[in-house]
Design an enzyme around this catalytic site. Structure first.
Site, PDB file in Angstrom:
ATOM      1  N   HIS A 144      -2.154   3.166 -15.019  1.00  0.00           N
ATOM      2  CA  HIS A 144      -3.537   3.558 -15.340  1.00  0.00           C
ATOM      3  C   HIS A 144      -3.583   5.019 -15.831  1.00  0.00           C
ATOM      4  O   HIS A 144      -4.015   5.299 -16.949  1.00  0.00           O
ATOM      5  CB  HIS A 144      -4.419   3.448 -14.096  1.00  0.00           C
ATOM      6  CG  HIS A 144      -4.458   2.103 -13.455  1.00  0.00           C
ATOM      7  ND1 HIS A 144      -4.991   1.000 -14.070  1.00  0.00           N
ATOM      8  CD2 HIS A 144      -4.052   1.689 -12.227  1.00  0.00           C
ATOM      9  CE1 HIS A 144      -4.917  -0.041 -13.249  1.00  0.00           C
ATOM     10  NE2 HIS A 144      -4.341   0.349 -12.125  1.00  0.00           N
TER      11      HIS A 144
HETATM   12  C1  BDR Z   1      -7.395   4.509 -10.746  1.00  0.00           C
HETATM   13  O1  BDR Z   1      -7.654   4.462  -9.340  1.00  0.00           O
HETATM   14  C2  BDR Z   1      -6.693   5.190  -8.643  1.00  0.00           C
HETATM   15  O2  BDR Z   1      -6.325   4.512  -7.476  1.00  0.00           O
HETATM   16  C3  BDR Z   1      -5.552   5.405  -9.588  1.00  0.00           C
HETATM   17  O3  BDR Z   1      -4.878   6.612  -9.315  1.00  0.00           O
HETATM   18  C4  BDR Z   1      -6.214   5.441 -10.933  1.00  0.00           C
HETATM   19  O4  BDR Z   1      -6.678   6.720 -11.246  1.00  0.00           O
HETATM   20  C5  BDR Z   1      -7.184   3.103 -11.241  1.00  0.00           C
HETATM   21  O5  BDR Z   1      -8.326   2.338 -11.034  1.00  0.00           O
END
Ligand code: BDR
Ligand code: CA
Length: 312
Positions: A243
């Site tokens: 992500h």
């Molecule tokens: C996002 O949520 C967090 O847990 C991760 O680091 C990322 O930024 C993904 O949905």
């Protein structure tokens, strides 16, 4: 000489934020002016320790300042993600590593504004965490929106399902009031790198093998092991969704994604749908487009870029 793109990263360093930091630092193509931390996956204090440890691992602890920001969302309680990121937020991978680097004095909000103003028009903010720090910065320094080159946000989902609730992605869910404020602030260029595309940027066993001759291979394998397990339980594929690294990837190369320019808002007043990013694809609300929404991604070229940067 090609000028490197100037960026500030805003992170809640969990597993994928750490990989985003490694990508930003090791790509050699970004001038990372600083990293600001915020409450999110883990507490502000833990996110700051993790960020410092990752900079030590990357050999960049003397070059990049870390500045702490908000220790809670604007109006809501914290919502940690230890289930996904582990007790320490890095999947335990650097548990025994002593931390020498410390955060600088001062607050992230002032650091963001002062740094952006010093390089007015040249700084891209890459946000990979709940948007509390940027919302506070916009409230304190409304002129900030005219001085930033671009804001790239890992957050939201516009055509699929959420990863915290059926409709909400984590970074938006944790502080929806902040996210709403940032999206409505009037930044001239704001790009949303949501789950629509980040769920396609999957680091798999094949990629881990390709990382073998990288100095970070052991770290990446160890830190992503439990994360991959959780992802498999939920999605049926053993992988680590990159992500946050994809948001850095977009800062490195816009061509990696396709985008559409739409009006997007955040739900903040619903029991069921708080944190939902609502994208007006058909312009039903007749509002001016405020967000460049990523709708497609060249996944393998991005994974190649990621692996190359870490092997460099
Ligand atoms: C996002 O949520 C967090 O847990 C991760 O680091 C990322 O930024 C993904 O949905
Ligand atoms: Ca994050």
């Amino acid at each position: 000489m090609v000028m490197k793109k100037k960026v500030i990263l805003d992170v809640d360093t969990g597993v994928d934020d750490a990989l985003a930091i490694l990508l930003a630092v090791r790509s050699g193509e970004l001038d990372v002016l600083g990293i600001t931390t915020v409450n999110g996956n883990v507490s502000l204090a833990q996110a700051t320790i993790n960020t410092c440890k990752i900079l030590q691992l990357a050999g960049a602890e003397n070059d990049i300042p870390v500045v702490q920001g908000a220790d809670k969302p604007l109006m809501r309680p914290s919502h940690f993600e230890h289930k996904v990121h582990g007790k320490d937020g890095l999947g335990g991978a650097l548990r025994d590593v002593p931390v020498h680097k410390q955060a600088e004095p001062g607050h992230a909000v002032d650091f963001i504004f002062d740094t952006v103003r010093r390089h007015s028009g040249d700084v891209t903010l890459v946000m990979t965490a709940p948007l509390t720090n940027l919302a506070l910065a916009v409230m304190k320094y409304p002129q900030l929106i005219h001085e930033v080159q671009e804001v790239i946000i890992m957050g939201g989902v516009v055509q699929g399902f959420g990863n915290v609730t059926p409709t909400a992605e984590y970074n938006i869910y944790v502080d929806p009031e902040a996210a709403k404020m940032v999206l409505q602030a009037g930044f001239p260029k704001l790009t949303l790198v949501g789950l629509d595309v980040t769920r396609k940027a999957l680091l798999t066993e094949k990629h881990l093998d390709a990382l073998q001759d990288s100095p970070f291979a052991d770290y990446v394998r160890a830190s992503t092991a439990d994360y991959m397990q959780r992802y498999q339980e939920r999605n049926g594929v053993r992988a680590c969704a990159l992500h946050d690294p994809l948001a850095v990837g977009v800062a490195l190369n816009k061509e990696l994604v396709t985008t559409g320019h739409y009006y997007v808002d955040v739900e903040t007043r619903s029991d069921l749908c708080d944190g939902m990013t609502v994208c007006d694809f058909q312009n039903r609300l007749q509002r001016q487009a405020n967000v460049h929404v990523c709708t497609g991604v060249a996944s393998e070229p991005f994974l190649e870029l990621f692996i190359e940067a870490l092997r460099r």
